[in-house]
Scaffold this motif. Sequence first.
Motif, PDB file in Angstrom:
ATOM      1  N   ALA A   1     -16.602  21.700  -1.925  1.00 39.31           N
ATOM      2  CA  ALA A   1     -17.532  22.839  -1.782  1.00 39.31           C
ATOM      3  C   ALA A   1     -17.086  23.735  -0.629  1.00 39.31           C
ATOM      4  O   ALA A   1     -16.397  23.281   0.299  1.00 39.31           O
ATOM      5  CB  ALA A   1     -18.925  22.298  -1.512  1.00 39.31           C
ATOM      6  N   LYS A   2     -17.484  24.987  -0.714  1.00 33.92           N
ATOM      7  CA  LYS A   2     -17.243  25.893   0.416  1.00 33.92           C
ATOM      8  C   LYS A   2     -18.048  25.403   1.624  1.00 33.92           C
ATOM      9  O   LYS A   2     -19.116  24.825   1.451  1.00 33.92           O
ATOM     10  CB  LYS A   2     -17.719  27.299   0.056  1.00 33.92           C
ATOM     11  CG  LYS A   2     -16.837  27.970  -0.977  1.00 33.92           C
ATOM     12  CD  LYS A   2     -17.364  29.357  -1.273  1.00 33.92           C
ATOM     13  CE  LYS A   2     -16.569  29.977  -2.407  1.00 33.92           C
ATOM     14  NZ  LYS A   2     -17.239  31.146  -2.998  1.00 33.92           N
ATOM     15  N   ASP A   3     -17.525  25.666   2.813  1.00 35.15           N
ATOM     16  CA  ASP A   3     -18.284  25.283   4.005  1.00 35.15           C
ATOM     17  C   ASP A   3     -19.257  26.411   4.385  1.00 35.15           C
ATOM     18  O   ASP A   3     -19.408  27.381   3.651  1.00 35.15           O
ATOM     19  CB  ASP A   3     -17.335  24.916   5.161  1.00 35.15           C
ATOM     20  CG  ASP A   3     -16.565  26.131   5.682  1.00 35.15           C
ATOM     21  OD1 ASP A   3     -16.785  27.266   5.182  1.00 35.15           O
ATOM     22  OD2 ASP A   3     -15.747  25.959   6.598  1.00 35.15           O
ATOM     23  N   ARG A   4     -19.871  26.258   5.559  1.00 42.82           N
ATOM     24  CA  ARG A   4     -20.888  27.250   5.977  1.00 42.82           C
ATOM     25  C   ARG A   4     -20.321  28.663   6.084  1.00 42.82           C
ATOM     26  O   ARG A   4     -21.031  29.635   5.943  1.00 42.82           O
ATOM     27  CB  ARG A   4     -21.488  26.831   7.327  1.00 42.82           C
ATOM     28  CG  ARG A   4     -22.663  25.894   7.182  1.00 42.82           C
ATOM     29  CD  ARG A   4     -23.191  25.479   8.547  1.00 42.82           C
ATOM     30  NE  ARG A   4     -22.226  24.586   9.208  1.00 42.82           N
ATOM     31  CZ  ARG A   4     -21.561  24.888  10.318  1.00 42.82           C
ATOM     32  NH1 ARG A   4     -21.751  26.031  10.929  1.00 42.82           N
ATOM     33  NH2 ARG A   4     -20.701  24.034  10.843  1.00 42.82           N
ATOM     34  N   THR A   5     -19.020  28.763   6.346  1.00 44.06           N
ATOM     35  CA  THR A   5     -18.435  30.102   6.493  1.00 44.06           C
ATOM     36  C   THR A   5     -17.964  30.662   5.144  1.00 44.06           C
ATOM     37  O   THR A   5     -17.376  31.733   5.092  1.00 44.06           O
ATOM     38  CB  THR A   5     -17.230  30.060   7.466  1.00 44.06           C
ATOM     39  OG1 THR A   5     -16.190  29.276   6.857  1.00 44.06           O
ATOM     40  CG2 THR A   5     -17.596  29.466   8.808  1.00 44.06           C
ATOM     41  N   GLY A   6     -18.183  29.901   4.080  1.00 46.56           N
ATOM     42  CA  GLY A   6     -17.797  30.388   2.745  1.00 46.56           C
ATOM     43  C   GLY A   6     -16.348  30.076   2.391  1.00 46.56           C
ATOM     44  O   GLY A   6     -15.801  30.585   1.425  1.00 46.56           O
ATOM     45  N   GLU A   7     -15.714  29.204   3.205  1.00 46.29           N
ATOM     46  CA  GLU A   7     -14.299  28.881   2.951  1.00 46.29           C
ATOM     47  C   GLU A   7     -14.131  27.463   2.409  1.00 46.29           C
ATOM     48  O   GLU A   7     -14.939  26.574   2.701  1.00 46.29           O
ATOM     49  CB  GLU A   7     -13.503  28.997   4.263  1.00 46.29           C
ATOM     50  CG  GLU A   7     -13.465  30.417   4.799  1.00 46.29           C
ATOM     51  CD  GLU A   7     -12.474  30.579   5.945  1.00 46.29           C
ATOM     52  OE1 GLU A   7     -12.051  29.563   6.528  1.00 46.29           O
ATOM     53  OE2 GLU A   7     -12.128  31.737   6.235  1.00 46.29           O
ATOM     54  N   ILE A   8     -13.058  27.281   1.635  1.00 52.43           N
ATOM     55  CA  ILE A   8     -12.706  25.926   1.198  1.00 52.43           C
ATOM     56  C   ILE A   8     -11.683  25.399   2.200  1.00 52.43           C
ATOM     57  O   ILE A   8     -10.592  25.971   2.348  1.00 52.43           O
ATOM     58  CB  ILE A   8     -12.098  25.937  -0.219  1.00 52.43           C
ATOM     59  CG1 ILE A   8     -13.121  26.505  -1.214  1.00 52.43           C
ATOM     60  CG2 ILE A   8     -11.664  24.527  -0.632  1.00 52.43           C
ATOM     61  CD1 ILE A   8     -12.564  26.708  -2.608  1.00 52.43           C
ATOM     62  N   GLN A   9     -12.057  24.352   2.926  1.00 49.14           N
ATOM     63  CA  GLN A   9     -11.178  23.821   3.970  1.00 49.14           C
ATOM     64  C   GLN A   9     -10.252  22.756   3.391  1.00 49.14           C
ATOM     65  O   GLN A   9     -10.692  21.878   2.645  1.00 49.14           O
ATOM     66  CB  GLN A   9     -12.015  23.220   5.113  1.00 49.14           C
ATOM     67  CG  GLN A   9     -12.921  24.212   5.810  1.00 49.14           C
ATOM     68  CD  GLN A   9     -12.167  25.378   6.434  1.00 49.14           C
ATOM     69  OE1 GLN A   9     -10.950  25.316   6.652  1.00 49.14           O
ATOM     70  NE2 GLN A   9     -12.874  26.461   6.709  1.00 49.14           N
ATOM     71  N   LEU A  10      -8.987  22.837   3.788  1.00 49.69           N
ATOM     72  CA  LEU A  10      -8.031  21.804   3.367  1.00 49.69           C
ATOM     73  C   LEU A  10      -8.459  20.436   3.902  1.00 49.69           C
ATOM     74  O   LEU A  10      -8.344  19.418   3.218  1.00 49.69           O
ATOM     75  CB  LEU A  10      -6.627  22.183   3.865  1.00 49.69           C
ATOM     76  CG  LEU A  10      -5.493  21.234   3.499  1.00 49.69           C
ATOM     77  CD1 LEU A  10      -5.409  20.998   1.999  1.00 49.69           C
ATOM     78  CD2 LEU A  10      -4.152  21.774   4.024  1.00 49.69           C
TER      79      LEU A  10
ATOM     80  N   LEU B   1     -10.439  32.923   0.970  1.00 56.89           N
ATOM     81  CA  LEU B   1     -11.446  31.849   0.919  1.00 56.89           C
ATOM     82  C   LEU B   1     -11.003  30.588   1.641  1.00 56.89           C
ATOM     83  O   LEU B   1     -11.470  29.498   1.323  1.00 56.89           O
ATOM     84  CB  LEU B   1     -11.789  31.538  -0.548  1.00 56.89           C
ATOM     85  CG  LEU B   1     -12.481  32.670  -1.326  1.00 56.89           C
ATOM     86  CD1 LEU B   1     -12.750  32.250  -2.762  1.00 56.89           C
ATOM     87  CD2 LEU B   1     -13.791  33.072  -0.646  1.00 56.89           C
ATOM     88  N   GLY B   2     -10.096  30.743   2.600  1.00 58.23           N
ATOM     89  CA  GLY B   2      -9.752  29.594   3.439  1.00 58.23           C
ATOM     90  C   GLY B   2      -8.438  28.920   3.073  1.00 58.23           C
ATOM     91  O   GLY B   2      -7.836  29.189   2.042  1.00 58.23           O
ATOM     92  N   LEU B   3      -8.039  27.991   3.970  1.00 57.35           N
ATOM     93  CA  LEU B   3      -6.750  27.310   3.826  1.00 57.35           C
ATOM     94  C   LEU B   3      -6.696  26.462   2.550  1.00 57.35           C
ATOM     95  O   LEU B   3      -5.674  26.429   1.855  1.00 57.35           O
ATOM     96  CB  LEU B   3      -6.519  26.447   5.076  1.00 57.35           C
ATOM     97  CG  LEU B   3      -5.235  25.641   5.144  1.00 57.35           C
ATOM     98  CD1 LEU B   3      -4.006  26.542   5.013  1.00 57.35           C
ATOM     99  CD2 LEU B   3      -5.170  24.841   6.449  1.00 57.35           C
ATOM    100  N   GLY B   4      -7.792  25.786   2.239  1.00 56.60           N
ATOM    101  CA  GLY B   4      -7.819  24.964   1.021  1.00 56.60           C
ATOM    102  C   GLY B   4      -7.600  25.834  -0.213  1.00 56.60           C
ATOM    103  O   GLY B   4      -6.840  25.472  -1.128  1.00 56.60           O
ATOM    104  N   HIS B   5      -8.220  26.979  -0.208  1.00 52.74           N
ATOM    105  CA  HIS B   5      -8.067  27.912  -1.329  1.00 52.74           C
ATOM    106  C   HIS B   5      -6.626  28.434  -1.404  1.00 52.74           C
ATOM    107  O   HIS B   5      -6.053  28.553  -2.496  1.00 52.74           O
ATOM    108  CB  HIS B   5      -9.073  29.059  -1.165  1.00 52.74           C
ATOM    109  CG  HIS B   5      -9.000  30.090  -2.234  1.00 52.74           C
ATOM    110  ND1 HIS B   5      -8.547  31.373  -1.995  1.00 52.74           N
ATOM    111  CD2 HIS B   5      -9.292  30.040  -3.554  1.00 52.74           C
ATOM    112  CE1 HIS B   5      -8.580  32.057  -3.122  1.00 52.74           C
ATOM    113  NE2 HIS B   5      -9.034  31.284  -4.082  1.00 52.74           N
ATOM    114  N   ALA B   6      -6.025  28.714  -0.245  1.00 57.12           N
ATOM    115  CA  ALA B   6      -4.628  29.190  -0.225  1.00 57.12           C
ATOM    116  C   ALA B   6      -3.711  28.153  -0.874  1.00 57.12           C
ATOM    117  O   ALA B   6      -2.798  28.496  -1.632  1.00 57.12           O
ATOM    118  CB  ALA B   6      -4.188  29.473   1.216  1.00 57.12           C
TER     119      ALA B   6
END
Length: 296
Positions: free
Chosen positions: A226-235, A110-115
């Motif tokens: 919030a998740k972005d358009r690609t469904g990822e949480i960005q750092l 789910l993205g770098l923020g999620h990692a």
Amino acid sequence: MTITRIRKAVFPAAGLGTRFLPATKAQPKEMLPLVDKPIIQYGVEEALASGVDNILLVTGRGKNAIEDHFDVSVELETFLESRGKLEMLAEVRKISNLINFAYVRQGEPLGLGHAVLVTRQLVGNEAFAVILSDDVIDADPPALKQMIDVYDRVHGPVLCVERVPREDISSYGVIAYEPDPSLPAGVYRVTDLVEKPPVEQAPSDLAIIGRYILTPDIFASLEETAKDRTGEIQLTNGLRHLLRSRPIYACEVDGVRHDTGNKLGFLKAVTYFALKRPDISGPFRDYLRSVLEGRV
Ligand code: G1P
């Protein structure tokens, strides 16, 4: 908050590495070698040389080779010892002896923020580093050490930034910043951050590259991002949220960065490090010359 030294570095390494298929079908992209050392080891050695001695690796399926690489290999050590290959033995022992490794699985990509968020329990309530091992930085003092020196002065999050050409800017998180005469040259106060903006909306040419020093309040901000358009949480978006409640800083570091996450960058890095190696640089230089001159 009491100020502690930076003891932990998070290495997000759960990505699929699709840019390097088929090489990365059954091996992690972090294990591709620059000459004879896996990409991720450059980052781990940088962390160690910067005074960090706990590595938190965020992994996923198919990443076992990374764990094995940093583990003790009894068979290999016995073999090298029995053959009297003591220099090589010291090399393979070096890292696993000096540094503690902990692993956490990201689960869903789910993205770098999620990692970063999944390391919350392991990091606890202290400032920590994040190293994106794709960005290999050859620097003396090490890039992370240069950032820690800035952190020791500003006591807040510090992002590593680099000026990049306009045509590349939309591959990065980009900062807006204001000059602050109380800060040393190359250190900025961040006023906004945008993840991968279209070139005409980029607030500057200062792009975030793969090093961060973060404070533990980033976790609460990421929770609320919030998740972005690609469904990822960005750092980057988590940091933007954090910026509402505290100052964030950015610094340029002295050094040479290679983005090994794309093919051309990877090949440049292999060439750069090969040419720095006394054992092969001479013949390799001759070979490159003969290729360029069309003699091969
Ligand atoms: C990530 C970050 C981006 C940063 C970049 C540095 O992007 O989201 O803000 O500029 O790393 O390498 P990625 O390269 O994972 O797409």
